[in-house]
Design a protein around this motif. Structure first.
Motif, PDB file in Angstrom:
ATOM      1  N   CYS A 131      19.764  30.216  15.454  1.00  0.00           N
ATOM      2  CA  CYS A 131      18.858  30.342  16.264  1.00  0.00           C
ATOM      3  C   CYS A 131      17.983  31.077  16.111  1.00  0.00           C
ATOM      4  CB  CYS A 131      19.930  31.317  16.992  1.00  0.00           C
ATOM      5  SG  CYS A 131      20.519  32.722  16.218  1.00  0.00           S
ATOM      6  N   CYS A 142      23.797  35.658  12.008  1.00  0.00           N
ATOM      7  CA  CYS A 142      23.933  34.111  12.354  1.00  0.00           C
ATOM      8  C   CYS A 142      23.495  33.673  10.595  1.00  0.00           C
ATOM      9  CB  CYS A 142      23.086  33.307  13.076  1.00  0.00           C
ATOM     10  SG  CYS A 142      23.632  34.164  14.683  1.00  0.00           S
ATOM     11  N   CYS A 175      22.449  26.727  18.176  1.00  0.00           N
ATOM     12  CA  CYS A 175      22.780  27.653  17.003  1.00  0.00           C
ATOM     13  C   CYS A 175      24.794  27.009  16.942  1.00  0.00           C
ATOM     14  CB  CYS A 175      23.503  28.890  17.243  1.00  0.00           C
ATOM     15  SG  CYS A 175      23.656  30.223  15.752  1.00  0.00           S
ATOM     16  N   VAL A 182      26.354  29.219  14.945  1.00  0.00           N
ATOM     17  CA  VAL A 182      27.099  30.398  14.853  1.00  0.00           C
ATOM     18  C   VAL A 182      27.610  30.553  15.972  1.00  0.00           C
ATOM     19  CG1 VAL A 182      27.404  32.233  13.960  1.00  0.00           C
ATOM     20  CG2 VAL A 182      26.684  30.972  12.524  1.00  0.00           C
ATOM     21  N   CYS A 183      26.443  31.274  17.115  1.00  0.00           N
ATOM     22  CA  CYS A 183      26.887  31.779  18.031  1.00  0.00           C
ATOM     23  C   CYS A 183      26.177  30.478  18.810  1.00  0.00           C
ATOM     24  CB  CYS A 183      25.506  32.923  18.261  1.00  0.00           C
ATOM     25  SG  CYS A 183      23.569  31.692  17.941  1.00  0.00           S
TER      26      CYS A 183
END
Ligand SMILES: [Zn+2]
Length: 488
Positions: A440, A445, A471, A473-474
């Motif tokens: 992102c 992240c 993304c 991660v998020c």
């Protein structure tokens, strides 16, 4: 990476196998192939002639490229006054912990009025001086470079990759417009890419660094990332766009076409002796080095084989008959007349990674041929001595190409596409290489990837392909496609 014991200065008897311990293999090869050594002063290396000759080949190639596009070399002092070094806040914040200082001088060890920094890089002193030479837009661009060594007081040391002093070039340019400076940064990255791929036969990913990996004081940093045979990435050159940051801190301005004062736009860029370490780690094998022909100090070695003086005379006369042809073809050729057994000579030149070897005995001399062995395939073929220069030039070109293709295949086989942090963590537990993921753009992240995947970092943003998906991660929409790896 392990801290190397500099007490172990005894000559290495055998090379550790690459698959057993890559770090030891690396050090064994470099020392046994006589490329470099530790100096006895912690973290300071000696580059021996065989390693230096590779660096010289790189410097010649790059120097030609930058001269061609109007850059000029110059030289600045080794020591930088403290006051200058601290002017650009982010820059000193980035380099501060690694700076070595000179505080005393002379027989009585007199304290200096102001401590002098041993240059970790020269933006600050060059910025301070170059403002004298820039008044009007007519004085721009200033395209400069210097070849030197710099000191960064690192805690860990590794021959060529990380030493407290290393050799490099630092380019510094100053421009009247942002666009021109950004074009310069890209131009140089293209040159670096050519050095890595065309000269060192190491395929690289080229792109932008994330904000957290950007050079101290820069607006953005472009990078090249190569993949070493242990699955770790190595940064092989960087090119930085400073915008007006340095010009503001050092007051470097010019009068533009409208006769108004304006701050310059500047860049800096560097490649170092680290590239010599890269070619070792990207191409070597259990027998030692494999040196790309274009940077090989010796491209072809001839091992004469004979039993007695008569045999030697015959072989020598035969070699003399075509050695001149190799020289005029521009081939770096050596005949190994040392008093050693042929088998030991083969091992010696294999270790040193010489691309092509010619074995020449009395029978070959009679038949007017040589036995050609290449370091990659190790196949032996008989080749007529007539037209040998031309033949070897072709063989060297083919070798250079094969070496690049081999490295590219290795990288392709060690590159994956992943989409979640869990996948990334699992992947890098087992393997190395590059993993492309959607990101992102958020630093938090990026930080989580590093923390959870054992030091895996974003090496570069993909300059070509747009991000798709979420993304890793998020789960927010991805802004970039990025390459992850563990790196040196
Ligand atoms: Zn995110």
């Amino acid at each position: 990476m392990k801290e190397e014991s500099e007490e172990q200065q005894d000559f290495v008897k055998d090379i550790t196998k690459m698959s057993t311990d890559f770090d030891r293999w690396y050090t064994d090869v470099i020392r046994k192939a006589e490329m470099a050594d530790w100096s006895g002063v912690r973290g300071l290396m000696v580059v021996r002639p065989y390693g230096w000759a590779m660096w010289e080949a790189i410097t010649r190639a790059f120097d030609d490229m930058i001269k061609e596009s109007g850059h000029e070399n110059w030289a600045f002092p080794l020591l930088i006054p403290r006051e200058l070094l601290v002017k650009e806040a982010e820059h000193i914040e980035g380099f501060g912990p690694e700076v070595a200082w000179v505080t005393q001088a002379g027989a009585t060890k007199e304290e200096l009025e102001e401590p002098l920094a041993v240059r970790p890089t020269s933006e600050t002193i060059i910025g301070h001086i170059i403002r004298r030479y820039i008044q009007s837009h007519r004085d721009l661009p200033k395209l400069t470079n210097q070849w030197n060594s710099v000191v960064r007081w690192e805690k860990r040391s590794r021959l060529f990759l990380r030493s407290r002093e290393f050799w490099w070039q630092e380019g510094h340019t100053f421009h009247a417009s942002a666009q021109e400076a950004m074009d310069e940064v890209s131009l140089i990255l293209g040159y670096y890419r050519s050095i890595a791929e065309d000269w060192l036969a190491v395929p690289v990913l080229a792109g932008k660094k994330t904000a957290s990996e950007t050079f101290a004081g820069a607006v953005y940093t472009l990078t090249l990332e190569g993949l070493m045979r242990d699955g770790l990435a190595l940064q092989m050159g960087t090119s930085h766009y400073f915008g007006q940051n340095f010009a503001r801190a050092y007051d470097i301005s010019f009068s533009n076409k409208e006769n108004e004062r304006e701050l310059c736009y500047s860049t800096s860029w560097g490649i170092s002796t680290r590239l010599v370490g890269a070619l070792v780690m990207a191409h070597g094998d259990d027998s030692g080095l494999i040196v790309p022909p274009r940077v090989a100090p010796i491209q072809v070695v001839t091992v004469p084989i004979f039993r007695d003086a008569e045999g030697r005379a015959k072989v020598e006369k035969f070699i003399d008959g075509w050695a001149g042809e190799l020289k005029s073809a521009g081939i770096r050729h050596r005949v190994d007349w040392r008093d050693e057994r042929p088998g030991d000579k083969y091992a010696h030149w294999e270790l040193k990674g010489v691309p092509l070897r010619l074995n020449v005995g009395a029978r070959d001399a009679e038949a007017g041929q040589v036995e050609l062995v290449d370091r990659l395939s190790r196949q032996r073929v008989s080749v007529p001595a007539a037209g040998l220069g031309r033949r070897l030039v072709d063989e060297l070109e083919a070798f250079q190409k094969k070496l690049f293709e081999r490295a590219l295949e290795y990288r392709n086989a060690n590159t994956v596409e992943l989409s979640t942090l869990a996948e990334v963590v699992a992947h890098f537990k087992e393997r190395g290489g590059f993993a492309w993921v959607p990101w992102c753009g958020d630093a938090a992240c990026e930080e989580r990837i590093k923390a959870e995947a054992g030091g895996v970092t974003i090496r570069t943003l993909d300059p070509d392909e747009k991000a798709s998906g979420k993304c890793l991660v998020c789960g927010q929409p991805a802004k970039h496609r990025v390459a992850l790896a563990k790196a040196y």
